[in-house]
Design a protein around this motif. Structure first.
Motif: not given
Length: 365
Positions: A112-126
């Motif tokens: 989800y946008p603005n929720a923590p994402q543990r991977l630096a790769d921008p594709r993790a947002a998908g």
């Protein structure tokens, strides 16, 4: 007018009470939004707290009543200080899983946008995938309800891993149909078989049944991955996967790994579905250390309520339930995108009640 659905409600222990109440409030609001009556709640007392008071882990007749409802909503079960005499946890929900054959454990994993994402790769947002965990057999066959472990003095213990054709065929059909539904909603429609078929005969059997059932679904793309490679790929390229189907223990481990990629267990919704009964619960525990402190993240329970509504759409043939499920999903997505959801679990300033209120406002439109 559609009759109100009957929901067996087991709030359980610890934060289970708070997050279940949050989920029920949001489910009722989403139903109202699409013109459906709020579900009728049928409370069932169960859990470690109930066991401590009564010596029973679920109220008399509770198991049967749960199966008679249109769906079961569970908060959380267990308290560290309350155990059976042999040291095992209080776990009536595992009996429900076994009694009603809840073989399809559905664990959505979505960024989800603005929720923590543990991977630096921008594709993790998908990241948007589903782990489909067989929930009645596998290595867990030895544990809990069946107690098939063989203890040989103080020198050896043997556990049995069980894979049956009947259950695995149902699981695979469920998985291919789920991939078809996701494809219709714009996802890839890819079902990946995760196993260890290069080592274990049980896993080769699991994969063979996947291939046999897959022949009936030519519109679904098929993939294969050994479980160790899949663990690596969930860190290296999780955005490339859609639905992953696997044995019970593999699913238990990989679903937590995947949940960690998109924020944590406070976002981990879960459905356990059989041919006649569906149970819905957040995948997190009872967290008694924060019970009653307005600190729990209710979103996993709220999203599980959305899964329950989607299930009711299929069970009853009432499309409006599917629309209500989408209302909940869209509300959570919009809440994060607009920075209106800031759970304490993620270092934010919003407790259980504030997060619930924000979702209710978004569901109300």
């Amino acid at each position: 007018m559609t009759d109100a659905a009957r929901i067996a409600v087991i709030k359980g222990d610890g934060i289970g009470v708070d997050v279940t109440e949050a989920a029920l409030a949001v489910v009722a609001a989403a139903c109202a939004r699409v013109g459906l009556p709020a579900p009728v709640e049928q409370p069932i007392a169960a859990g470690a707290g109930y066991f401590k008071e009564t010596g029973q882990d679920i109220e008399p007749g509770g198991e049967a009543r749960a199966g008679e409802a249109d769906a079961i909503l569970l908060g959380a079960i267990g308290l560290p200080s309350v155990r059976h005499a042999d040291g095992t946890e209080i776990s009536p929900h595992l009996r429900l899983r076994d009694r009603y054959g809840l073989y399809a454990g559905v664990r959505p994993v979505r960024a989800y946008p603005n929720a923590p994402q543990r991977l630096a790769d921008p594709r993790a947002a998908g990241i948007d995938l589903v782990i489909l965990r067989e929930s009645t057999e596998g290595l867990f066959y030895s544990a809990a309800v069946h107690n098939r472990s063989q203890v040989i003095g103080d020198t050896e213990v043997r556990d049995t891993l069980r894979i049956t054709r009947a259950t695995t065929e149902r699981l695979m059909h469920f998985g291919f149909r789920l991939a078809e539904r996701r494809k219709a909603r714009g996802r890839p429609g890819l079902l990946t078989c995760v196993d260890k078929a290069n080592v274990f005969a049980s896993m080769a059997f699991f994969r063979r049944i996947y291939d046999e059932v897959g022949a009936h679904y030519p519109g679904v793309a098929k993939g294969y991955n050994y479980v160790d490679a899949q663990a690596l790929d969930l860190v290296r390229r999780p955005w490339e996967f859609d639905v992953l189907v696997m044995e019970n223990m593999f699913g238990d481990i990989l679903s937590d790994l995947a949940g960690g990629l998109v924020g944590g267990m406070g976002m981990a919704a879960c459905a356990e579905i059989g041919d006649e009964v569906g149970l819905f619960q957040p995948a997190h525990g009872s967290a008694p250390d924060i019970m009653g402190q307005d600190k729990a993240n209710p979103l996993a329970a709220i999203l599980s309520g959305g899964l329950m509504l989607d299930y009711l759409a299929q069970r009853t043939g009432t499309a409006a339930y599917e629309t209500a499920a989408a209302v909940i999903d869209d509300a959570v997505d919009a809440g994060f995108a607009r920075n209106l959801l800031r759970p304490m679990e993620f270092g934010g300033d919003m407790g259980t009640r504030a997060v619930t209120r924000a979702v209710l406002d978004l569901v109300g439109g």
